[in-house]
Motif scaffolding. Structure first.
Motif, PDB file in Angstrom:
ATOM      1  N   GLN A 149       0.832  -1.245  -0.083  1.00 55.02           N
ATOM      2  CA  GLN A 149       0.240  -0.074  -0.050  1.00 55.02           C
ATOM      3  C   GLN A 149       1.081   1.320  -0.167  1.00 55.02           C
ATOM      4  O   GLN A 149       0.599   2.380  -0.810  1.00 55.02           O
ATOM      5  N   SER A 150       2.002   1.207   0.927  1.00 57.33           N
ATOM      6  CA  SER A 150       2.935   2.365   0.932  1.00 57.33           C
ATOM      7  C   SER A 150       3.692   2.529  -0.474  1.00 57.33           C
ATOM      8  O   SER A 150       3.753   3.747  -0.720  1.00 57.33           O
ATOM      9  N   LEU A 151       3.901   1.566  -0.990  1.00 59.27           N
ATOM     10  CA  LEU A 151       4.658   1.780  -2.475  1.00 59.27           C
ATOM     11  C   LEU A 151       3.774   2.237  -3.586  1.00 59.27           C
ATOM     12  O   LEU A 151       4.016   3.128  -4.247  1.00 59.27           O
ATOM     13  N   TYR A 152       2.359   1.695  -3.437  1.00 57.38           N
ATOM     14  CA  TYR A 152       1.472   2.205  -4.185  1.00 57.38           C
ATOM     15  C   TYR A 152       1.268   3.655  -4.117  1.00 57.38           C
ATOM     16  O   TYR A 152       1.207   4.548  -4.919  1.00 57.38           O
ATOM     17  N   VAL A 153       0.985   4.539  -2.798  1.00 58.92           N
ATOM     18  CA  VAL A 153       1.005   5.471  -2.422  1.00 58.92           C
ATOM     19  C   VAL A 153       2.249   6.415  -2.633  1.00 58.92           C
ATOM     20  O   VAL A 153       1.931   7.599  -3.520  1.00 58.92           O
ATOM     21  N   THR A 154       3.190   5.969  -2.532  1.00 62.75           N
ATOM     22  CA  THR A 154       4.621   6.854  -2.538  1.00 62.75           C
ATOM     23  C   THR A 154       5.039   6.893  -4.008  1.00 62.75           C
ATOM     24  O   THR A 154       5.368   8.135  -4.501  1.00 62.75           O
ATOM     25  N   HIS A 155       4.845   5.994  -4.735  1.00 64.57           N
ATOM     26  CA  HIS A 155       5.350   5.913  -6.120  1.00 64.57           C
ATOM     27  C   HIS A 155       4.317   5.658  -7.100  1.00 64.57           C
ATOM     28  O   HIS A 155       4.662   5.781  -8.491  1.00 64.57           O
ATOM     29  N   ASN A 156       3.083   5.671  -6.991  1.00 63.68           N
ATOM     30  CA  ASN A 156       1.954   5.691  -7.678  1.00 63.68           C
ATOM     31  C   ASN A 156       2.344   4.552  -8.863  1.00 63.68           C
ATOM     32  O   ASN A 156       2.218   4.673  -9.806  1.00 63.68           O
ATOM     33  N   ILE A 157       2.605   3.317  -8.340  1.00 60.94           N
ATOM     34  CA  ILE A 157       2.771   2.239  -9.107  1.00 60.94           C
ATOM     35  C   ILE A 157       1.723   1.422  -9.390  1.00 60.94           C
ATOM     36  O   ILE A 157       0.847   1.419  -8.354  1.00 60.94           O
TER      37      ILE A 157
END
Length: 197
Positions: A149-157
């Motif tokens: 979830q953090s990866l999605y929010v931080t890097h918009n992947i």
């Protein structure tokens, strides 16, 4: 100390990994896990020695191929995905480059290897299409925990695309083994009986 299932059992004199942080103005230190770098280096060296002892020249070229794989993932695949490129396309291109490099390095330049490369590349594309369809049909998001979830929010992947990319890259090892084995088997059968079709 960490607590709960799987917590490390620490004894006096153990080498450990520690995280330092600031909690309400006070510096805190937390033991994360055991330090295992020495043991990992010993295992890595044993692996290298065994590979070269049993595989000789082919073992050495396989190690070079392994290094090329890590370089491709570290310097192309991960940065491209973090830069916002389409994860599936990045995975197919990266996996294709890895397959070309590793197969020719490990098995040499021959008709058998070229057939295996073509089979691997075709199977990678098919794996990409089928896994994309399966992930979409099952409505898998690719987000499994707080870290994702953090990866999605931080890097918009695109996490769904990242899941498909992981499936493609994960299938590469199996695909190249299967295609090399099939290609070598056909070549051996042809050598044993040149009259067979």
């Amino acid at each position: 100390l960490p607590s709960g299932p799987g917590e490390p059992v620490i004894a006096s004199g153990d080498k450990v990994l520690v995280i330092s942080g600031d909690a309400l103005g006070e510096v805190t230190h937390t033991i994360v896990d055991h330090q295992r770098s020495t043991q990992l280096w010993v295992l890595a060296m044993a692996f290298v020695v065994a590979l070269i002892a049993f595989g000789r020249w082919r073992g050495l070229t396989a190690l070079v191929g392994l290094g090329a794989t890590f370089a491709m993932l570290l310097f192309f695949v991960v940065p491209a995905i973090l830069a916002g490129e389409a994860p599936v396309l990045v995975a197919v291109v990266g996996s294709s480059a890895i397959a070309l490099t590793v197969l020719y390095l490990t098995h040499g330049f021959s008709l058998t290897t070229t057939v295996a490369v073509l089979g691997t590349l075709s199977a990678l594309v098919l794996t990409g299409v089928l896994s994309a369809l399966a992930v979409a049909a099952m409505h898998l998001s690719g987000i499994t925990d707080d870290l994702a979830q953090s990866l999605y929010v931080t890097h918009n992947i695109n996490m769904q695309g990242l899941l498909v990319a992981a499936i493609i890259i994960g299938s590469l090892g199996v695909l190249d083994d299967v295609t090399v084995t099939q290609s070598a088997t056909v070549a051996e059968l042809s050598f044993a009986n040149p009259d067979s079709t």
